[in-house]
Write a protein that holds these residues in place. Structure first.
Motif, PDB file in Angstrom:
ATOM      1  N   SER B  11      24.889 -29.668 -27.643  1.00  0.00           N
ATOM      2  CA  SER B  11      25.828 -28.909 -26.809  1.00  0.00           C
ATOM      3  C   SER B  11      26.690 -29.880 -26.003  1.00  0.00           C
ATOM      4  O   SER B  11      26.376 -31.062 -25.876  1.00  0.00           O
ATOM      5  N   THR B  12      27.770 -29.340 -25.438  1.00  0.00           N
ATOM      6  CA  THR B  12      28.714 -30.196 -24.722  1.00  0.00           C
ATOM      7  C   THR B  12      28.771 -29.843 -23.234  1.00  0.00           C
ATOM      8  O   THR B  12      29.007 -28.691 -22.871  1.00  0.00           O
ATOM      9  N   ILE B  13      28.552 -30.868 -22.417  1.00  0.00           N
ATOM     10  CA  ILE B  13      28.664 -30.748 -20.965  1.00  0.00           C
ATOM     11  C   ILE B  13      30.079 -31.178 -20.578  1.00  0.00           C
ATOM     12  O   ILE B  13      30.504 -32.291 -20.912  1.00  0.00           O
ATOM     13  N   GLY B  14      30.814 -30.319 -19.891  1.00  0.00           N
ATOM     14  CA  GLY B  14      32.130 -30.698 -19.385  1.00  0.00           C
ATOM     15  C   GLY B  14      31.992 -31.246 -17.976  1.00  0.00           C
ATOM     16  O   GLY B  14      31.310 -30.645 -17.154  1.00  0.00           O
ATOM     17  N   ILE B  15      32.600 -32.385 -17.714  1.00  0.00           N
ATOM     18  CA  ILE B  15      32.519 -32.990 -16.382  1.00  0.00           C
ATOM     19  C   ILE B  15      33.926 -33.160 -15.823  1.00  0.00           C
ATOM     20  O   ILE B  15      34.771 -33.817 -16.442  1.00  0.00           O
ATOM     21  N   LEU B  16      34.172 -32.546 -14.678  1.00  0.00           N
ATOM     22  CA  LEU B  16      35.434 -32.753 -13.969  1.00  0.00           C
ATOM     23  C   LEU B  16      35.324 -34.053 -13.195  1.00  0.00           C
ATOM     24  O   LEU B  16      34.471 -34.176 -12.321  1.00  0.00           O
ATOM     25  N   LEU B  25      26.523 -39.845 -15.330  1.00  0.00           N
ATOM     26  CA  LEU B  25      26.123 -38.531 -15.866  1.00  0.00           C
ATOM     27  C   LEU B  25      26.270 -38.507 -17.388  1.00  0.00           C
ATOM     28  O   LEU B  25      25.425 -37.964 -18.104  1.00  0.00           O
ATOM     29  N   ALA B  26      27.351 -39.091 -17.884  1.00  0.00           N
ATOM     30  CA  ALA B  26      27.591 -39.097 -19.335  1.00  0.00           C
ATOM     31  C   ALA B  26      26.491 -39.866 -20.061  1.00  0.00           C
ATOM     32  O   ALA B  26      26.016 -39.462 -21.125  1.00  0.00           O
ATOM     33  N   GLY B  33      20.670 -36.298 -25.903  1.00  0.00           N
ATOM     34  CA  GLY B  33      21.230 -35.722 -27.124  1.00  0.00           C
ATOM     35  C   GLY B  33      22.318 -34.702 -26.861  1.00  0.00           C
ATOM     36  O   GLY B  33      22.649 -33.902 -27.740  1.00  0.00           O
ATOM     37  N   LEU B  34      22.868 -34.727 -25.645  1.00  0.00           N
ATOM     38  CA  LEU B  34      23.957 -33.808 -25.297  1.00  0.00           C
ATOM     39  C   LEU B  34      25.285 -34.562 -25.320  1.00  0.00           C
ATOM     40  O   LEU B  34      25.349 -35.750 -25.025  1.00  0.00           O
ATOM     41  N   ARG B  35      26.336 -33.841 -25.667  1.00  0.00           N
ATOM     42  CA  ARG B  35      27.664 -34.438 -25.674  1.00  0.00           C
ATOM     43  C   ARG B  35      28.350 -34.238 -24.337  1.00  0.00           C
ATOM     44  O   ARG B  35      28.052 -33.286 -23.616  1.00  0.00           O
ATOM     45  N   VAL B  36      29.302 -35.097 -24.034  1.00  0.00           N
ATOM     46  CA  VAL B  36      30.045 -34.980 -22.783  1.00  0.00           C
ATOM     47  C   VAL B  36      31.540 -34.998 -23.055  1.00  0.00           C
ATOM     48  O   VAL B  36      32.040 -35.779 -23.862  1.00  0.00           O
ATOM     49  N   ALA B  71      36.222 -25.694 -24.796  1.00  0.00           N
ATOM     50  CA  ALA B  71      35.634 -26.735 -25.646  1.00  0.00           C
ATOM     51  C   ALA B  71      34.229 -27.146 -25.213  1.00  0.00           C
ATOM     52  O   ALA B  71      33.566 -27.914 -25.908  1.00  0.00           O
ATOM     53  N   VAL B  72      33.791 -26.640 -24.069  1.00  0.00           N
ATOM     54  CA  VAL B  72      32.499 -27.087 -23.547  1.00  0.00           C
ATOM     55  C   VAL B  72      31.550 -25.890 -23.367  1.00  0.00           C
ATOM     56  O   VAL B  72      31.983 -24.742 -23.395  1.00  0.00           O
TER      57      VAL B  72
END
Lengths: 358, 358
Positions: B11-16, B25-26, B33-36, B71-72
């Motif tokens: 899954s994708t974590i969105g970071i502002l 964090l990334a 195993g998570l995407r950023v 996208a996240v």
């Protein structure tokens, strides 16, 4: 390629291979303010998600390799089977660490055993085998049980055949595809241990305490640190590793596997790269094997390999990583490699549990 | 936005925000195993080098924010001054953690103090100030010495003016640009401590041991763990943090700063994000604050905040990071953020030294 100053932060480390080892190397480099450029033929290798740039090209694509070498400040690799053509295409265009000789020696089991013999380092009894006749002669000399291993491209238990009795020679020879091989006498070992160590550009060496490895089907299952072996044996393993590093004028991290039989120590093989049996260093050391390798190839000072905790590392193989939710709740250090496809025998992640230093 | 299952690996974590906090964090996400996917207006923010994707756009670009949200799988942030317009553009398009209310409360010092008062949590004496007349009345009530702080957008000591005597009112009011402010009574504290804690999607809370912080010119210099305060004080700080987390129905990591005066504990402020004073957790814990935050926002089980070592973290500010070579040789955990430009007062990296748990 002459003696060089440490690469300053912002420099780019080129890594051949973008699997989980490349991924963990890329993370270590990022923490030190260094950039990573990964070279891998895959569309989305695990390391590509955590690096500055990814060149997607074949390992024999000389033009792509040339461009890669020009874009980076140093080249290293995450796997030992770097083709000779790849190394040749990079030669003279960028510094490469560890040295080509370490690749050459580790890629061929007969060369590797000969190298150990030259250094006076004990291995299992062995003999090179190029034909069924050779194999029969080797069995006559070494005896059974024994293991026939292809000289090249064997890993994770592939390219090996056990021989329990002389009449199994032809079957074993066929099983390994009649490839050039070595026959190794079977060692009734008490434990398999490995030493992860680094040698810096200045020749300084830093070793982690040996871990005990448990394999299953030729694949590492678990590493336990410290290895439950006598102190003198652990020390000899570290010193032997140092001799190998010096003899190769090595720069970077190496993983050396040993058989322990009583107080006897035999080198099984080495890998000229960061090693699965060193993953425990992420949780149990301030400077882990990945940071240590990056420091070495960038010409930085090494850390001293100190360990603040005992550790047990377990690989997550195939669908074992599907238990990620339960494992995440278990207080251990969980690592998942971001591989899209789960396959039997594929290393999908690992976990490390630490405990106070014994 | 309803109760959801943990986000599976991949899954994708969105970071502002793509600064050093986003970068760390990334890295933590990658290990799980998570995407950023980072959203940052900069061309090459520190986090962009270690993430899967980077949207380069302004924080008020509603179209870009919409695309990012689509996208996240979840959105989080590395800084507390997320504009209201940004939060509004994301609302309803992706889950956002920590919650908007935590942002709203922490962005305004008067709202924050009022929130603490509602919970019965002690702070320094304070009064909202909207004019020079307000300021004079507040000084008359609270006394001097006192500190005038802008309600919004103050950090690292900016937007603050000390007032030693009533006649300094006009100068202080001018110094902070005549912005809406609060006057805070000066607290003769023995120590500043902070608690880094996480609250999971299931409401579980995990706190790290409080650290003692030393500031210089309003910028954190050093965090020492454990903080040398009585056990009861440390425990109360952790419990107070838990009350704040619950009151905000918080999901993610928070950093709460306290003044300690004798056995009295006053909340200074909180940051609804991972916190500089929690960087020591990377070396001294198996599950650090960055992993904890990613676990929380992804709906994963938290770790328990266990610490295996004592730790001292020092920031590398401005040209202090130029000493990277000497620092690298010092056995500490060295972190450089990959910022191209060194500026006075800019956080360029940090280092952590651990020692056996006291």
């Amino acid at each position: 390629m002459a003696e060089r100053r440490p690469l300053p932060p912002g420099s780019t480390i080129g890594i051949l291979g973008g699997g989980q080892l490349g991924r963990m190397l890329a993370i270590a480099a990022a923490r030190l303010g260094l950039r990573v450029h990964v070279y891998d033929p895959g569309a989305a290798p695990p390391a590509a998600e955590v690096c500055h740039a990814h060149t997607r090209a074949a390992f024999d694509d000389a033009a792509a390799l040339g461009g890669f070498a020009a874009a980076v400040d140093v080249v290293t690799f995450e796997f030992e089977n770097v083709p000779a053509a790849t190394a040749a295409a990079l030669a003279g265009k960028a510094p490469v660490h560890p040295p080509e000789r370490a690749l050459a020696v580790s890629q061929d089991r007969a060369t590797e055993k000969g190298f150990m013999a030259e250094l006076g380092i004990a291995t299992a009894p062995w003999q090179a085998v190029d034909s069924l006749e050779d194999l029969r002669a080797a069995i006559a000399r070494i005896g059974t049980p024994a293991v026939l291993k292809t000289r090249r491209l064997g890993y994770d238990g592939k390219g090996q055949a056990r021989i329990s009795a002389p009449e199994e020679a032809a079957g074993a020879w066929a099983a390994i595809g009649e490839s050039p091989a070595v026959l190794e006498g079977f060692v009734a070992f008490d434990a398999e241990i490995s030493v992860i160590a680094a040698r810096g550009a200045d020749g300084a060496i830093a070793a982690y305490d040996p871990g005990m490895n448990l394999h299953d089907g030729g694949i590492l299952r678990r590493t336990t640190v410290p290895a439950p072996v006598p102190r003198g044996v652990a020390q000899e393993a570290v010193l032997t590793t140092g001799r190998i590093l010096n003899a190769l004028d090595y720069v970077g991290v190496i993983g050396v596997e040993f058989f322990v039989a009583g107080r006897q120590l035999l080198v099984n093989e080495f890998a000229p790269r960061v090693h699965n049996s060193g993953h425990w260093t992420i949780e149990a050391c301030v400077i882990d094997q990945f940071a240590q390798h990056i420091r070495a190839v960038a010409g930085w000072p090494l850390g001293d390999g100190s360990r603040h905790s005992d550790a047990v590392m377990e690989n997550l193989i195939g669908d074992e990583a599907d238990r990620w939710e339960a494992l995440a709740g278990d207080g251990c250090g969980l690592h998942l490699y971001g591989k899209a496809e789960t396959r039997p025998g594929r290393k999908m992640g690992h976990l490390t549990r630490i405990s106070p230093k014994s």
